[in-house]
Design a protein around this motif. Sequence first.
Motif, mmCIF file in Angstrom:
data_model
loop_
_atom_site.group_PDB
_atom_site.id
_atom_site.type_symbol
_atom_site.label_atom_id
_atom_site.label_comp_id
_atom_site.label_asym_id
_atom_site.label_seq_id
_atom_site.Cartn_x
_atom_site.Cartn_y
_atom_site.Cartn_z
ATOM 1 N N GLU A 689 2.553 -0.910 -7.393
ATOM 2 C CA GLU A 689 3.055 -1.680 -8.536
ATOM 3 C C GLU A 689 3.993 -0.846 -9.394
ATOM 4 O OE1 GLU A 689 1.435 -3.199 -12.864
ATOM 5 O OE2 GLU A 689 -0.016 -2.683 -11.299
ATOM 6 N N LEU A 690 3.624 0.412 -9.624
ATOM 7 C CA LEU A 690 4.425 1.263 -10.508
ATOM 8 C C LEU A 690 5.595 1.905 -9.788
ATOM 9 C CD1 LEU A 690 1.512 2.959 -12.495
ATOM 10 C CD2 LEU A 690 3.048 1.169 -13.295
ATOM 11 N N GLY A 691 5.659 1.765 -8.480
ATOM 12 C CA GLY A 691 6.792 2.296 -7.731
ATOM 13 C C GLY A 691 6.828 3.812 -7.659
ATOM 14 N N ASN A 692 5.656 4.457 -7.750
ATOM 15 C CA ASN A 692 5.615 5.919 -7.682
ATOM 16 C C ASN A 692 5.485 6.328 -6.226
ATOM 17 O OD1 ASN A 692 4.748 8.718 -7.785
ATOM 18 N ND2 ASN A 692 4.447 8.373 -9.983
ATOM 19 N N ALA A 693 6.618 6.577 -5.601
ATOM 20 C CA ALA A 693 6.644 6.795 -4.158
ATOM 21 C C ALA A 693 5.938 8.087 -3.752
ATOM 22 C CB ALA A 693 8.086 6.810 -3.674
ATOM 23 N N ARG A 694 6.083 9.138 -4.531
ATOM 24 C CA ARG A 694 5.463 10.416 -4.134
ATOM 25 C C ARG A 694 3.936 10.328 -4.182
ATOM 26 N NH1 ARG A 694 6.811 14.941 -7.287
ATOM 27 N NH2 ARG A 694 6.507 16.277 -5.474
ATOM 28 N N GLN A 695 3.404 9.715 -5.237
ATOM 29 C CA GLN A 695 1.954 9.540 -5.287
ATOM 30 C C GLN A 695 1.486 8.636 -4.148
ATOM 31 O OE1 GLN A 695 0.085 11.377 -6.912
ATOM 32 N NE2 GLN A 695 0.250 11.283 -9.149
ATOM 33 N N LEU A 696 2.239 7.583 -3.895
ATOM 34 C CA LEU A 696 1.885 6.660 -2.823
ATOM 35 C C LEU A 696 1.859 7.386 -1.479
ATOM 36 C CD1 LEU A 696 1.317 3.691 -2.059
ATOM 37 C CD2 LEU A 696 3.776 3.383 -1.784
ATOM 38 N N GLY A 697 2.871 8.217 -1.231
ATOM 39 C CA GLY A 697 2.921 8.957 0.028
ATOM 40 C C GLY A 697 1.747 9.910 0.187
ATOM 41 N N ARG A 698 1.406 10.628 -0.870
ATOM 42 C CA ARG A 698 0.285 11.574 -0.796
ATOM 43 C C ARG A 698 -1.035 10.857 -0.560
ATOM 44 N NH1 ARG A 698 1.563 15.515 -6.014
ATOM 45 N NH2 ARG A 698 3.417 16.541 -5.170
ATOM 46 N N VAL A 699 -1.247 9.758 -1.285
ATOM 47 C CA VAL A 699 -2.504 9.021 -1.142
ATOM 48 C C VAL A 699 -2.628 8.437 0.259
ATOM 49 C CG1 VAL A 699 -3.765 6.975 -1.919
ATOM 50 C CG2 VAL A 699 -2.780 8.542 -3.597
ATOM 51 N N LEU A 700 -1.555 7.890 0.801
ATOM 52 C CA LEU A 700 -1.606 7.323 2.145
ATOM 53 C C LEU A 700 -1.930 8.395 3.186
ATOM 54 C CD1 LEU A 700 1.412 4.871 1.945
ATOM 55 C CD2 LEU A 700 -0.934 4.234 2.502
ATOM 56 N N ILE A 701 -1.386 9.569 3.012
ATOM 57 C CA ILE A 701 -1.710 10.653 3.947
ATOM 58 C C ILE A 701 -3.184 11.007 3.844
ATOM 59 C CG2 ILE A 701 -1.334 13.112 4.390
ATOM 60 C CD1 ILE A 701 1.644 12.605 3.765
ATOM 61 N N ALA A 702 -3.716 11.048 2.611
ATOM 62 C CA ALA A 702 -5.138 11.357 2.428
ATOM 63 C C ALA A 702 -6.024 10.285 3.057
ATOM 64 C CB ALA A 702 -5.446 11.497 0.940
ATOM 65 N N THR A 703 -5.717 9.007 2.806
ATOM 66 C CA THR A 703 -6.549 7.950 3.400
ATOM 67 C C THR A 703 -6.380 7.903 4.913
ATOM 68 O OG1 THR A 703 -4.795 6.303 3.007
ATOM 69 C CG2 THR A 703 -6.499 6.544 1.302
ATOM 70 N N GLY A 704 -5.190 8.242 5.393
ATOM 71 C CA GLY A 704 -4.999 8.304 6.837
ATOM 72 C C GLY A 704 -5.873 9.361 7.474
ATOM 73 N N ARG A 705 -5.971 10.516 6.846
ATOM 74 C CA ARG A 705 -6.845 11.574 7.361
ATOM 75 C C ARG A 705 -8.305 11.145 7.306
ATOM 76 N NH1 ARG A 705 -5.948 16.905 4.333
ATOM 77 N NH2 ARG A 705 -7.362 17.638 5.976
ATOM 78 N N ALA A 706 -8.670 10.407 6.240
ATOM 79 C CA ALA A 706 -10.053 9.935 6.130
ATOM 80 C C ALA A 706 -10.381 8.939 7.234
ATOM 81 C CB ALA A 706 -10.276 9.303 4.757
ATOM 82 N N HIS A 707 -9.483 7.993 7.470
ATOM 83 C CA HIS A 707 -9.707 7.028 8.549
ATOM 84 C C HIS A 707 -9.830 7.744 9.896
ATOM 85 C CE1 HIS A 707 -9.451 3.372 6.289
ATOM 86 N NE2 HIS A 707 -8.223 3.597 5.846
ATOM 87 N N ALA A 708 -9.011 8.766 10.119
ATOM 88 C CA ALA A 708 -9.075 9.503 11.379
ATOM 89 C C ALA A 708 -10.431 10.191 11.531
ATOM 90 C CB ALA A 708 -7.951 10.534 11.436
ATOM 91 N N ALA A 709 -10.896 10.799 10.457
ATOM 92 C CA ALA A 709 -12.189 11.487 10.519
ATOM 93 C C ALA A 709 -13.344 10.527 10.758
ATOM 94 C CB ALA A 709 -12.418 12.263 9.219
ATOM 95 N N LEU A 710 -13.194 9.285 10.270
ATOM 96 C CA LEU A 710 -14.256 8.287 10.417
ATOM 97 C C LEU A 710 -14.097 7.450 11.682
ATOM 98 C CD1 LEU A 710 -14.522 7.124 6.696
ATOM 99 C CD2 LEU A 710 -16.115 8.599 7.945
ATOM 100 N N GLY A 711 -13.080 7.780 12.521
ATOM 101 C CA GLY A 711 -12.953 7.159 13.826
ATOM 102 C C GLY A 711 -12.102 5.913 13.885
ATOM 103 N N ASP A 712 -11.406 5.546 12.797
ATOM 104 C CA ASP A 712 -10.543 4.349 12.807
ATOM 105 C C ASP A 712 -9.111 4.797 13.087
ATOM 106 O OD1 ASP A 712 -9.199 2.000 12.411
ATOM 107 O OD2 ASP A 712 -10.309 1.419 10.616
ATOM 108 N N ALA A 713 -8.772 4.978 14.360
ATOM 109 C CA ALA A 713 -7.486 5.567 14.738
ATOM 110 C C ALA A 713 -6.308 4.679 14.351
ATOM 111 C CB ALA A 713 -7.457 5.847 16.240
ATOM 112 N N ALA A 714 -6.453 3.358 14.502
ATOM 113 C CA ALA A 714 -5.329 2.456 14.218
ATOM 114 C C ALA A 714 -4.935 2.514 12.746
ATOM 115 C CB ALA A 714 -5.691 1.030 14.615
#
Length: 755
Positions: A689-714
Amino acid sequence: MTSFGDRLRQVRRDAGLTLEQLAEASGVSDRTISDMERGHSRAPQARTLTALADGLGLTGDARAVLIAAAKEARSASAAGRPRVGDLPRGVTDFVGRAAELAIARDAAQRAGHDAGPPPVLVVHGTAGLGKTAFAVRVADDLRDDFPDGRVYLDLRGTDPEPVAAGEALQRLLRALDVPAARIAAADDDRSAQLRALLEDRRCLLVLDNAGSEAQVRPLLPATGPCLVVVTSRRMLGGLEGVLRIPLPPLTPSESAGLLGAIASQAADPEAAAQVETVSRLCGHLPLALRIAGTRLASRPQWTVAGLAGRLAGADRRLAVLSAGDARVAAAFGLSYAQLSGPAATLFRRLAHVPGADFAAPLAAVLTEAPLPDAEDHLDELVEIGLLQPQGVDRYRFHDLIRLYAEERLRAEETAEDRAAAVRRMTDWLLDTARVAGLWYHSGDGEPPDGWDGLAPLATLQEAGAWLRAETDNWRVALRLAAAGERHQLVVDVVFALGYYADSAAHWPGWVETHGLAMRAAKALPDRKQRTEQLTNYAWALLYSGGRAEEAAEVAMEAYRLGEETGDLEDQRLAIGYAGAAWRHLGRLDDALRAFGQAVDLARRTGDDGTGVRALVAYALTLQTAGRYREAVGTYREVLAGLDRFEAPPIEVRTTRMGALAGLTTAHCALEQWSECLGAGGLVLPLATELGNARQLGRVLIATGRAHAALGDAARARADLIRGMETLEGNFIAGSTLDLDYLARAAETLRGLASS
């Protein structure tokens, strides 16, 4: 000698057929057959002759005799009379237009086969795009598709007195071999004659340089196997049921090909870079390229680099682009001369616009016209090809047309009028930018100050959209205000844009705008404004320019000034930006001390809100130092204190986003995967909503790593790829933290690929 008409009548009677019966058998109208038999029209072309011979059932010698009679009649008709309607000479170095030629070929295949009127192509665009050359190329390429003839007529639509419809009809009828005595006197009757004549003929008509719909409409066939190609600088929007082909400028490779075909110097591979420069300075406009190539070809001693140098000066470019009677400026002038007075005024004054594109409100400001009138005048400029629509509601000049507008502006308006228009434009742009920026201070609700200006600013989203769309224009307006020593105006506008800047920190232009405000504040007597603008400049150097060393120096200059004035809030802001700069430089101990001091200063002022902001920065520095558990505790303290944070709603949301983003990435670092996803789910919609691309990019990388660790590859791949693309697109030079995020994302993706 037996005429073709006599021969046709005799064969028909020998076959025992009436006019009506032969018409039914051949598909050729009985009126057309009657005119042929009485010698009132020329012998038929190949397609019609074949239909007649088939309808008569002729074979062998009888068929050959009729065909020979028709050829003899055509030869006799052509001998000794001036040829009317012949195509002009085509260019031998035609390049490009493959897509447009394909459209014409498709239309030719449909001619006579589809139900309804014959296809009409309207080829339109600004002067110099090669519309006539394109139409002639179409006619040459389709020669075999239209055996009954190709007829060309220049309607001279840019002349002071274009060819009248009645005269145009007369010329077309003569070109189709209707004797002068048989051409009707009234325009409507001539139009009917033409339609009747074209019912049975597979002809291609080229109606070049049309000036209006009224000029073209009476010339269009109603039925039959014809194809009509109309060229015009106007779109001729009033013509119904036509296929419009807008001709764009050539592509860079096509431009280079045209220059190389005309001048040997431009065909030299070693001159490729300079050919590209010449093409760009010609705006990839075929007329300009042809003139430039001709000047090279006629001067073998010239080099492409030398020509590029001559074209480099914008004030002389149009003068250089002339050769003999071919002049780019003259071509534009024919269109300019057709404008109404208000549209001509707007055309000239649009040369003041600094950016590449603009919207209707700015046009209204320049001409002091009501917005609906300005929109009408813009439509007139688009219709005649002097302005290009850009998206839904924006417009732009072709580069060479902008230069022509500047010429007309200097020639036709006084220096005082030009200065007044620039002042109006500057004032309106900066006032609108100030109000749009204040939306980010006020958050939700009505526009600041009861705004009722020309630009739509009814919501925060509209305010942001206007600021983004008009960036190049209000940025130059700010420069003009600074050059005019309008110091307070510069400071006020940049102050108003402060919270908007937070949402678009990656834009490099903030270094310039905040630098202008800093220098303006130094010229004002208010020392607090000077401190504030020094601090803001430090922010721009750090977050927009990636210049952490300079940012730290400027922030400490602001801090010392705050100490001199005793303003604790100024000190807190300045030391906070110094700490952020030191964090970027890896001086983490200095950064922690600075943020600790900022928290202490906030508490001394009794401002819990500023203390919350300082805590976010302190927590991020703890995280950067690898002290993740302390960072998590501090982020939670921030979130708990937001209910005491008295600030504009946009700032509260921004602070919440920063704390949640930090919490997400800290949990990721601690491999607390469920907690990471929980915080990430809260911050992702907020960062979007706020258009903060750098924060958005960092958070997505963090959640992506979390999903990978929990076995949700897609879901892991989706978040990681999106996060990397977002962060790479908004990367700040020198940010080791962003580089670390990108490296970890790539490592996780490699692991997913190998598993």
